[in-house]
Structures are given as structure tokens and as C-alpha cells.
Design a protein around this motif. Sequence first.
Motif, PDB file in Angstrom:
ATOM      1  N   ALA A   1      38.955  52.527  85.741  1.00  0.00           N
ATOM      2  CA  ALA A   1      37.756  51.702  85.920  1.00  0.00           C
ATOM      3  C   ALA A   1      37.825  50.436  85.069  1.00  0.00           C
ATOM      4  O   ALA A   1      37.454  49.336  85.522  1.00  0.00           O
ATOM      5  N   GLU A   2      38.315  50.559  83.829  1.00  0.00           N
ATOM      6  CA  GLU A   2      38.449  49.384  82.963  1.00  0.00           C
ATOM      7  C   GLU A   2      39.458  48.401  83.536  1.00  0.00           C
ATOM      8  O   GLU A   2      39.231  47.178  83.531  1.00  0.00           O
ATOM      9  N   ALA A   3      40.570  48.928  84.051  1.00  0.00           N
ATOM     10  CA  ALA A   3      41.596  48.058  84.631  1.00  0.00           C
ATOM     11  C   ALA A   3      41.037  47.290  85.828  1.00  0.00           C
ATOM     12  O   ALA A   3      41.279  46.081  85.977  1.00  0.00           O
ATOM     13  N   GLU A   4      40.294  47.975  86.689  1.00  0.00           N
ATOM     14  CA  GLU A   4      39.728  47.310  87.864  1.00  0.00           C
ATOM     15  C   GLU A   4      38.710  46.253  87.451  1.00  0.00           C
ATOM     16  O   GLU A   4      38.624  45.189  88.072  1.00  0.00           O
ATOM     17  N   THR A   5      37.934  46.538  86.414  1.00  0.00           N
ATOM     18  CA  THR A   5      36.952  45.553  85.932  1.00  0.00           C
ATOM     19  C   THR A   5      37.649  44.288  85.448  1.00  0.00           C
ATOM     20  O   THR A   5      37.234  43.165  85.772  1.00  0.00           O
TER      21      THR A   5
ATOM     22  N   ARG B   1      39.886  48.390  70.759  1.00  0.00           N
ATOM     23  CA  ARG B   1      40.923  49.426  70.870  1.00  0.00           C
ATOM     24  C   ARG B   1      42.277  48.873  70.428  1.00  0.00           C
ATOM     25  O   ARG B   1      43.038  49.547  69.730  1.00  0.00           O
ATOM     26  N   ILE B   2      42.583  47.651  70.828  1.00  0.00           N
ATOM     27  CA  ILE B   2      43.843  47.025  70.415  1.00  0.00           C
ATOM     28  C   ILE B   2      43.884  46.872  68.901  1.00  0.00           C
ATOM     29  O   ILE B   2      44.898  47.162  68.249  1.00  0.00           O
ATOM     30  N   ALA B   3      42.767  46.436  68.315  1.00  0.00           N
ATOM     31  CA  ALA B   3      42.705  46.258  66.862  1.00  0.00           C
ATOM     32  C   ALA B   3      42.898  47.588  66.145  1.00  0.00           C
ATOM     33  O   ALA B   3      43.601  47.664  65.121  1.00  0.00           O
ATOM     34  N   ALA B   4      42.315  48.656  66.687  1.00  0.00           N
ATOM     35  CA  ALA B   4      42.432  49.966  66.050  1.00  0.00           C
ATOM     36  C   ALA B   4      43.856  50.493  66.112  1.00  0.00           C
ATOM     37  O   ALA B   4      44.382  51.030  65.122  1.00  0.00           O
TER      38      ALA B   4
ATOM     39  N   ASP C   1      32.699  40.300  79.237  1.00  0.00           N
ATOM     40  CA  ASP C   1      32.196  41.584  79.714  1.00  0.00           C
ATOM     41  C   ASP C   1      32.352  42.605  78.582  1.00  0.00           C
ATOM     42  O   ASP C   1      33.304  42.510  77.793  1.00  0.00           O
ATOM     43  N   PRO C   2      31.457  43.595  78.495  1.00  0.00           N
ATOM     44  CA  PRO C   2      31.611  44.622  77.460  1.00  0.00           C
ATOM     45  C   PRO C   2      32.956  45.344  77.514  1.00  0.00           C
ATOM     46  O   PRO C   2      33.464  45.769  76.474  1.00  0.00           O
ATOM     47  N   VAL C   3      33.536  45.461  78.703  1.00  0.00           N
ATOM     48  CA  VAL C   3      34.835  46.127  78.837  1.00  0.00           C
ATOM     49  C   VAL C   3      35.907  45.375  78.055  1.00  0.00           C
ATOM     50  O   VAL C   3      36.761  45.976  77.395  1.00  0.00           O
ATOM     51  N   VAL C   4      35.871  44.042  78.106  1.00  0.00           N
ATOM     52  CA  VAL C   4      36.852  43.240  77.374  1.00  0.00           C
ATOM     53  C   VAL C   4      36.664  43.429  75.873  1.00  0.00           C
ATOM     54  O   VAL C   4      37.638  43.568  75.123  1.00  0.00           O
ATOM     55  N   ARG C   5      35.419  43.471  75.421  1.00  0.00           N
ATOM     56  CA  ARG C   5      35.134  43.645  73.992  1.00  0.00           C
ATOM     57  C   ARG C   5      35.630  45.013  73.500  1.00  0.00           C
ATOM     58  O   ARG C   5      36.256  45.118  72.442  1.00  0.00           O
ATOM     59  N   VAL C   6      35.378  46.055  74.302  1.00  0.00           N
ATOM     60  CA  VAL C   6      35.832  47.405  73.936  1.00  0.00           C
ATOM     61  C   VAL C   6      37.351  47.466  73.894  1.00  0.00           C
ATOM     62  O   VAL C   6      37.943  48.089  72.997  1.00  0.00           O
TER      63      VAL C   6
END
Length: 518
Positions: free
Chosen positions: A332-336, A383-386, A374-379
Amino acid sequence: VTTQEHHSVTRWVPCRFYEKVQALHQDPKASVDNPLLAFSLIKRLHSDWPNVIYSDEATENTQALHAGFKEVEQELPGAEDLDGAARALMRLQDVYALSVKGMANGVFQPAGASQPPLYSPGRRVSLSADDCFHVGKVAYDTGDYYHSIAWLEEAVSLFRLSYGSWNPEDRSSLEDALDHLAFSYFMAGNISHALSLSKEFLHYDPSNRRVARNVAKYKKLLETGMAASAGPLRRPNGTHLQSRDAYEELCQRPGGQVGLAGGCHGPPPHHCPPPHTLLGRLSPQPSPEQLPRLSCSYETNGSPYLLLQPAKKEVVRIRPYVTLYHDFISDAEAETIKGLAGPWLQRSVVASGEKQQKAEYRISKSAWLKDTADPVVRVLEQRIAAVTGLDLRPPYAEYLQVVNYGLGGHYEPHFDHATSRKSPLYRMKSGNRIATVMIYLSAVEAGGSTAFIYANFSVPVVKNAALFWWNLRRNGDGDGDTLHAGCPVLAGDKWVANKWIHEHGQEFRRPCSTDPRD
């Protein structure tokens, strides 16, 4: 011709064309995946359909046909799109060492090889004589006789088989193919074959004075012994790529479609393929001493963000340090992300001195997304930072770049980090690119691997996984072993998201080593 016969012909022309299109596109997704279908679709929309609409046979309802075509004409592929699709087929031919005859028959078989096809579509689609002629003509127009001869030979063979049949959508004929093929052979130094083909042309069109003069010229060259002996045709290297052979060998290696998936899904201890099994797919099997500390593991990286759902980390190589994080992003994140980027996609550019420009060695479309999109990009950025432990706050990292590699899309060997202080990358005032995170947003049926040239291995596309590597050594120098390439997409639609992280802001997150050479 009676009025009734005329009406039946005018009805038959559009109907036959419609039936041909309908038969080719029974499965809409197949049109995108199969490069031959994609090419023929672009060609049909750019030239075949207009040829039918404006043909002498389509005189009934002419005004309605023309008006309907004009309504959508601006949205149809242009000449640049069609020529680009033809060059894509030649790129696939070269990089994957494919047989032109096989491609024309819908088979993706390496030339002269006994190995299985690189890609087996569910339904085989062939190219027409006119299709092959167009590919050859694109090469011919740029003086590339290596490719023009191969494709025009196939066009001539197919035109000979269908000579006398009538296709109103075709722009070319057997005579056109013979004419261009003869001159290609002449330019390649094969005068005797140019003469033979020109004579065959005159058999069909004896009144053509230009070709008759060519026949006389070729005869004279042969009689006087002035014709140079034809040597082997050399493939052009338009982008002057020095590592072309190594790059193509990595792209051709079996296992590029196998994927590294399957690792890091069970509870510890790891349920991964053993390291020697994994790398054996990617490159000649190394000796055990060459495989230090390769592993799969669940990683929290000291981040509270990853405590409940640790990252599934697979160490692919130590030098250069390359890791693959499985299931990094959801479907779902990829499609967004693809949906957000879609309307903004433009032809990708590369750094050239102090400027950025389009280049034949990078064929793709890209768009940039801020974390506010979009919130998906922020999340995803969190995740990348973590996972990396790096600081992604502006200006320490670039926006998320979303890239779509379509028909034959590729990126020849390059570094992600700047190799000159004049590079546009330094305009951010945050130093060079210290690391790359590349997320695979889609799967492909064949091709599209990420090949590390000097390190001699490649990583196939693994849907929803993220590939990470360090571009710079700890001393700040660029790591030459990170020279990498995106192999051409043989079948499918490849989407990736790139996050480039810069060295400023990472001083205490990735400190220098006590060894200045590290």
C-alpha cells in the motif's frame, strides 16, 4: 469496383485494424510487461492508426474519422517516443545479447546460446516487417549500420514472405527495406551484397534511376578492385562506456530474476540461504575466506522505532558494504508513493560538469517528493533514519526521488557521489552523498538488476526491499567499488525510490576511523 465492394473495403480496413489491436491486448497488463507489445503499441498509436485513418480506403465517414483522431492526437505518442522505443529494443538486443530474429519472433533468446530464454511471456507476440523496418531505420538514420543491417535483414525476410499482401497501416515496403539495407551494406564495406540487394530492388521497381546508378557504381567498384574488403561490423559505443563488457556480463548473469528473497523471515537463528549459496547466484562462487560476516538478522539499530518490528537485514557484501532490507515498505505504501509521483514524472537528468542535462545513458522518468507531500512519505523517511542511524533533516538529505524505468529503461555505470567539487550536488552546502538507500517499489519479470561493476556482483529487483550502501569511505573519499548501474528492464515496469544522504550532519553518527586509509 462496385459501390457495394467499395463499402465492404472501407468497413474492412478499420475493422481489421481493430481486430488486430484487440487480439494483441487481451491482457492489458501484458502490454506493459512485454517490450515487443509496448513497442508495437507505441508504433500503432503514432503511425499505424493515422495511416489507416488517412488511407485512400477509409473514405467512408472520413470527416468523423479525422475529427475523432484530432481529438486525441495531442495525447498520442510522438516521433521521439517511437524512436526511443526502437532504441530501447536495440539496447535490450545488445545488453542481453539477444538474437534479432528471435526478438522478431517474440523469443528472448541469447544469440547462439543453448541456455533457456531470459524471459518467456505468457503469449508470444511477433513483430511485423514494418516494425522491424522502423527499428532498422532509426539505426540507419544515425549512421549505425551495425544495428540497421540486423533489423533490416529481418524486415526484408518478412516482407519477402508477405509480398503482395496489403496492409494500409504500413509505411514501408520490401523495396524500402531493400534500398536501406543495400546502402547499409555499402557503408559497411560489403559492396557485393549491396549490389545483390540493389539488383533485387530493380526487379520490383526497374524504373528507379537512383538505384540503377547505384548498381552501376557498385559494379565499377568491384571491377576495378577499389572495393575494400568488408571487415566485421563493430558495435557502436555511443556513450563511450569503458566498462561496457563487465556491465553487460553482470546484467546477463542468470539469477537476476531469482531474487534474494526468502531470507530473514523466520525467527533467529536466521532462516536465510547460506552466504555462499546466495552469492553463488550473483557471481562466480567465492572461496570461504572471501565471505566474512555475511549474514541475515533482525536489526533494531538502537532505535525505539524498530523495537516492535525490527528490520530484516541481509548483508550482501562487505566491500563495498551493501545490505538489503526485506519487506522495508508495504504494498500500500509503495502504491501511494507511485501515485504521488506519477503526475510529476519528467525525463531524468544527470550531472554534467556544473549543469544537469538529459543523457542517453540514463533512460527513465523521475519526480521528487517532500516529506510534506503525504504522511506515507514522512513515515518512510522516519524508517530510513531509524535503519541507517543517519540524520535526514534538511539539508542533510535530498528529497525522495521516485524513478520509473519503462521500456528498456536503464542507467549505465555511475557513482552516486560527486567526483568533482564543481558538481551540482555541492549546491546543498551539506557535503557529498555519504550513503544511498534505494527502495524497490515494484517487481519486474526480467532484467532491471542493480550491478556493481568493480565489485563484480549484481542484486536483482526484490519488491518492497531497500538496498543500502555507503558511497564514501570514513575518510571522506569516494568508494570506487560503488560504481553501479541499473540494468535495462527486459520485461516489466520498474519503480524505485532513492534517498541520498549527505555527509554533513553525520559527523557523530558515522565518525572517522583511527585509520586514515579507511
